[in-house]
Design a protein around this motif. Structure first.
Motif, short mmCIF file in Angstrom:
data_model
loop_
_atom_site.label_atom_id
_atom_site.label_comp_id
_atom_site.label_asym_id
_atom_site.label_seq_id
_atom_site.Cartn_x
_atom_site.Cartn_y
_atom_site.Cartn_z
N ARG A 182 0.85 -1.19 0.00
CA ARG A 182 0.00 0.00 0.00
C ARG A 182 0.89 1.24 0.00
NH1 ARG A 182 -3.95 2.25 4.68
NH2 ARG A 182 -5.60 3.16 3.38
N ALA A 183 0.59 2.17 -0.88
CA ALA A 183 1.37 3.41 -0.98
C ALA A 183 0.41 4.59 -1.14
CB ALA A 183 2.34 3.34 -2.15
N ARG A 184 0.96 5.78 -0.99
CA ARG A 184 0.15 6.98 -1.12
C ARG A 184 0.84 7.95 -2.08
NH1 ARG A 184 -1.58 10.11 4.27
NH2 ARG A 184 0.69 10.41 4.35
N ASN A 185 0.09 8.47 -3.02
CA ASN A 185 0.68 9.39 -3.99
C ASN A 185 0.72 10.81 -3.41
OD1 ASN A 185 -1.89 10.53 -4.27
ND2 ASN A 185 -2.36 9.36 -6.13
N ARG A 186 1.23 11.72 -4.21
CA ARG A 186 1.42 13.10 -3.73
C ARG A 186 0.10 13.82 -3.49
NH1 ARG A 186 3.92 15.80 -9.26
NH2 ARG A 186 2.20 15.24 -10.67
N HIS A 187 -0.99 13.26 -3.98
CA HIS A 187 -2.32 13.86 -3.75
C HIS A 187 -3.00 13.26 -2.52
CE1 HIS A 187 -1.81 15.76 -7.62
NE2 HIS A 187 -1.70 14.58 -8.22
N GLY A 188 -2.29 12.37 -1.82
CA GLY A 188 -2.85 11.75 -0.62
C GLY A 188 -3.72 10.55 -0.89
N GLN A 189 -3.75 10.09 -2.14
CA GLN A 189 -4.59 8.93 -2.50
C GLN A 189 -3.78 7.64 -2.36
OE1 GLN A 189 -5.37 10.33 -6.48
NE2 GLN A 189 -7.43 11.04 -5.92
N TYR A 190 -4.43 6.60 -1.83
CA TYR A 190 -3.77 5.32 -1.63
C TYR A 190 -3.91 4.45 -2.88
CZ TYR A 190 -3.09 6.34 3.31
OH TYR A 190 -2.69 6.90 4.49
N PHE A 191 -2.86 3.67 -3.14
CA PHE A 191 -2.87 2.72 -4.25
C PHE A 191 -1.90 1.60 -3.91
CE2 PHE A 191 0.66 5.49 -4.96
CZ PHE A 191 1.61 4.75 -5.65
N VAL A 192 -1.88 0.55 -4.76
CA VAL A 192 -0.98 -0.59 -4.55
C VAL A 192 0.23 -0.44 -5.46
CG1 VAL A 192 -0.72 -3.09 -4.68
CG2 VAL A 192 -2.87 -2.11 -3.87
N SER A 193 1.40 -0.46 -4.86
CA SER A 193 2.64 -0.32 -5.61
C SER A 193 3.50 -1.56 -5.38
CB SER A 193 3.39 0.93 -5.15
OG SER A 193 4.69 0.99 -5.73
N PHE A 194 4.27 -1.95 -6.38
CA PHE A 194 5.22 -3.06 -6.23
C PHE A 194 6.55 -2.45 -5.77
CE2 PHE A 194 8.14 -6.43 -7.49
CZ PHE A 194 7.44 -7.57 -7.12
N SER A 195 6.86 -2.59 -4.49
CA SER A 195 7.97 -1.85 -3.91
C SER A 195 8.77 -2.69 -2.94
CB SER A 195 7.45 -0.60 -3.18
OG SER A 195 6.76 0.24 -4.07
N PRO A 196 10.00 -2.27 -2.67
CA PRO A 196 10.85 -2.99 -1.70
C PRO A 196 10.69 -2.44 -0.28
CG PRO A 196 12.16 -1.34 -2.84
CD PRO A 196 10.77 -1.25 -3.42
N ALA A 197 10.86 -3.32 0.69
CA ALA A 197 10.96 -2.94 2.10
C ALA A 197 11.82 -4.00 2.78
CB ALA A 197 9.58 -2.87 2.75
N VAL A 198 12.27 -3.70 3.97
CA VAL A 198 13.12 -4.65 4.68
C VAL A 198 12.47 -6.03 4.67
CG1 VAL A 198 12.08 -4.01 6.91
CG2 VAL A 198 14.33 -5.11 6.85
N SER A 199 13.26 -7.04 4.37
CA SER A 199 12.73 -8.40 4.28
C SER A 199 12.44 -8.96 5.66
CB SER A 199 13.72 -9.32 3.55
OG SER A 199 14.87 -9.55 4.36
N ALA A 200 11.59 -9.97 5.71
CA ALA A 200 11.27 -10.61 6.98
C ALA A 200 12.53 -11.23 7.59
CB ALA A 200 10.20 -11.68 6.77
N ARG A 201 13.41 -11.77 6.76
CA ARG A 201 14.64 -12.37 7.27
C ARG A 201 15.55 -11.32 7.89
NH1 ARG A 201 15.95 -16.28 2.09
NH2 ARG A 201 14.56 -18.02 2.66
N ALA A 202 15.68 -10.18 7.21
CA ALA A 202 16.53 -9.11 7.74
C ALA A 202 15.94 -8.56 9.04
CB ALA A 202 16.70 -8.00 6.71
N ALA A 203 14.62 -8.39 9.09
CA ALA A 203 13.98 -7.89 10.30
C ALA A 203 14.16 -8.88 11.46
CB ALA A 203 12.50 -7.63 10.04
N LYS A 204 14.03 -10.17 11.16
CA LYS A 204 14.22 -11.19 12.19
C LYS A 204 15.65 -11.17 12.72
CE LYS A 204 13.93 -16.19 12.98
NZ LYS A 204 13.61 -17.51 12.36
N GLN A 205 16.60 -10.97 11.81
CA GLN A 205 18.00 -10.92 12.23
C GLN A 205 18.26 -9.71 13.13
OE1 GLN A 205 20.94 -10.50 9.05
NE2 GLN A 205 22.28 -11.90 10.14
N MET A 206 17.63 -8.57 12.82
CA MET A 206 17.78 -7.40 13.67
C MET A 206 17.22 -7.67 15.06
SD MET A 206 17.13 -4.00 11.33
CE MET A 206 15.80 -4.60 10.30
#
Length: 416
Positions: free
Chosen positions: A292-316
C-alpha cells in the motif's frame, strides 16, 4: 631492475594496501595473527611482503575455512586469509581494479567503488514499475564453482602484467584449512572472504553475463550485485525464454542455476490485476512485493515496492535480544548503551530505511521493551514494575529524543 627483483612493486603500494586492510579489520587467519600482533613489528612484516612479492617468491598460506549459517538453514563457507595475505591480495587488487573498473557494466553494483547495494535496489524498483516481470536468478554455489582456467582467461583479457597473473593464479589454488587443521586442495572456486575474490568474481561475470547480455539481449535490463541477479522482462513467456538462454550461457561457463531458487516473478500492482505463482522476491535484504502506498495527492494505491525483508527484520530482532545481552549490562548507564549501539542502529536505519521506512518500525521497536527489562534489573525502584519502567523510559525519550537513533525514526518515541 635487478635480477633478484624481477617485478616492480613499490613499497608505497604495500603501505597503501596495509592501510586498507587495517581499516577493514577482520578475523585472524591460519596463523592466528591479529592486526595488533602484525603491527608489533610493522616495518619488518611489510618489508617481507614487499620483498617476496617483488622477487616472485611470495606463496600464499592456506586459507582458514569457517562456516556461518545461511538464511535457508544451510551453511556458507568463508575463507579467511592471514593479515599478511590480505595485504598482498590488496596490492594486486589496487593494481588490477583501475584496469577493469572502467570496462564494467553500469548495472553491475557489487564490490565496486562509488556503487552500493542501495543503488541496485533503487534501480530495480524503478524497473519493476516499468516492466511487469522479473527473472530472479540464483547461481548455484557461485564462488565455489568458478573454473580456474576460465578465471585466468578472463583476467588476461584485461592485463598481461606478469606478477598480477602469477599471484592471482597462486591464490586460486591455495589450499583451504579447516578449523581442525585439515588441509584441502582446491581445484575450483575462489574463497568468499578473500580480498581478491570479489574482484575476480566481477571480472568473470562481466564477461560471462554482463557483456553477453549487452551483446545478445541489448534491450533487456538487469541489475547484478556479485552473483545476485535480476532480469526485467515484458511477459512471462519472455522471462521463460531468458531463463533458458541464461542457463545455457552459464552452462558454457561451467556454472549452473539453482533450480529451486531461480523463479519468474509477476510485479503485481494496482494496474496489473493478473495472478501468478510468484508475486514477490528478495534482493539484497529487501522484499519486493505489492504494498500500500500513497501518492502526492494523498490517495492510496498498490505499488510493487521494496521494504526490509522478513529475514533481515528477524536478524535485527535476534541481534537486539540475543547478541547485545542488554539485560546483563546493568553496569552501564543508558547513555553508555546508546553510545555502544547507536552506530549499528544508524546503519540499519540508513540501509533498510531507504525504502518503505515504516516497515522497519516493528523490528527496531524490539529494543524498547528490552531497554525496559534492563531498567527493571538495574534500578531497585523499577524491579518488578514493568509499567513503571515503561513510563520511565518514555520520560527519558521525551526529555532526550535523540539519545537512541531509533527514537527519531518517523518521530516516534516509547509510549509513556
Amino acid at each position: 631492475m635487478s635480477e633478484a627483483k624481477p617485478f616492480r612493486i613499490l613499497k608505497q603500494q604495500v603501505w597503501d594496501a596495509y592501510l586498507r586492510v587495517k581499516a577493514n579489520d577482520g578475523a585472524p587467519g591460519v596463523d592466528g595473527q591479529t592486526m595488533e600482533d602484525f603491527e608489533r613489528n610493522l616495518k619488518r612484516n611489510l618489508y617481507r611482503i614487499w620483498n617476496r612479492m617483488s622477487s616472485g617468491t611470495y606463496f600464499p598460506p592456506p586459507v582458514l575455512q569457517v562456516s556461518i549459517p545461511k538464511r535457508d538453514g544451510g551453511e556458507r563457507k568463508l575463507g579467511i586469509p592471514t593479515i599478511s595475505d590480505r595485504i598482498a591480495q590488496t596490492v594486486v587488487k589496487l593494481s588490477l581494479e583501475p584496469l577493469v573498473e572502467p570496462c564494467f557494466h553500469p548495472d553491475s553494483y557489487g564490490y565496486r567503488p562509488r556503487r552500493s547495494a542501495l543503488d541496485a535496489v533503487g534501480r530495480a524498483r524503478e524497473r519493476c514499475w516499468k516492466f511487469n516481470w522479473v527473472l530472479d536468478l540464483d547461481i548455484r554455489s557461485f564462488f565455489d564453482s568458478l573454473a580456474h582456467d576460465l578465471v585466468m582467461r578472463a583476467v588476461k583479457r584485461f592485463t598481461d602484467c606478469r606478477w598480477v597473473l602469477l599471484y592471482v593464479e597462486r591464490w586460486l589454488v591455495a589450499p583451504l584449512q579447516h578449523e581442525d587443521g585439515t588441509l584441502v586442495a582446491r581445484v575450483m572456486g575462489t574463497p568468499q572472504g578473500g580480498v581478491i575474490s570479489p574482484l575476480l568474481a566481477n571480472i568473470f561475470l562481466h564477461l560471462a553475463f554482463d557483456t553477453w547480455m549487452q551483446e545478445e539481449h541489448p534491450g533487456v535490463p538487469f541489475e547484478r550485485y556479485a552473483d545476485d541477479v535480476l532480469v526485467h522482462c515484458t511477459t512471462a513467456e519472455h522471462a521463460a525464454r531468458m531463463r533458458m538462454a541464461i542457463e545455457a550461457r552459464l552452462g558454457r561457463c561451467k556454472l549452473a542455476l539453482h533450480e529451486g531458487k531461480t523463479k519468474v516473478v509477476y510485479c503485481k500492482d494496482a494496474n496489473r490485476p493478473d495472478r501468478w505463482e510468484h508475486e514477490k522476491f528478495d534482493f539484497l535484504g529487501f522484499t519486493f512485493r505489492p504494498r500500500r502506498a500513497r501518492n502526492r495527492h494523498g490517495q492510496y494505491f498498490v505499488s510493487f515496492s521494496p521494504a526490509v525483508s522478513a529475514r533481515a527484520a528477524k536478524q535485527m530482532r535476534q541481534t537486539i535480544r540475543r547478541d547485545w545481552r542488554l539485560t546483563h549490562r546493568t553496569d552501564k548507564e543508558l547513555s553508555d548503551l546508546a553510545h555502544m549501539f547507536n552506530p549499528i542502529l544508524r546503519g540499519w536505519i540508513i540501509y533498510y530505511g531507504r525504502f518503505y521506512r515504516s516497515a522497519m518500525v516493528q523490528a527496531l521497536w524490539t529494543l524498547n521493551p528490552t531497554l525496559t527489562m534492563w531498567a527493571q534489573r538495574k534500578y531497585k525502584t523499577l524491579k518488578g514494575h514493568r509499567t513503571r519502567a515503561t513510563r520511565w523510559l518514555g520520560g527519558v525519550a521525551r526529555r532526550d529524543p535523540t539519545l537512541f537513533a531509533h527514537w527519531q525514526l518517523l518521530g516516534l518515541q516509547p509510549a509513556g
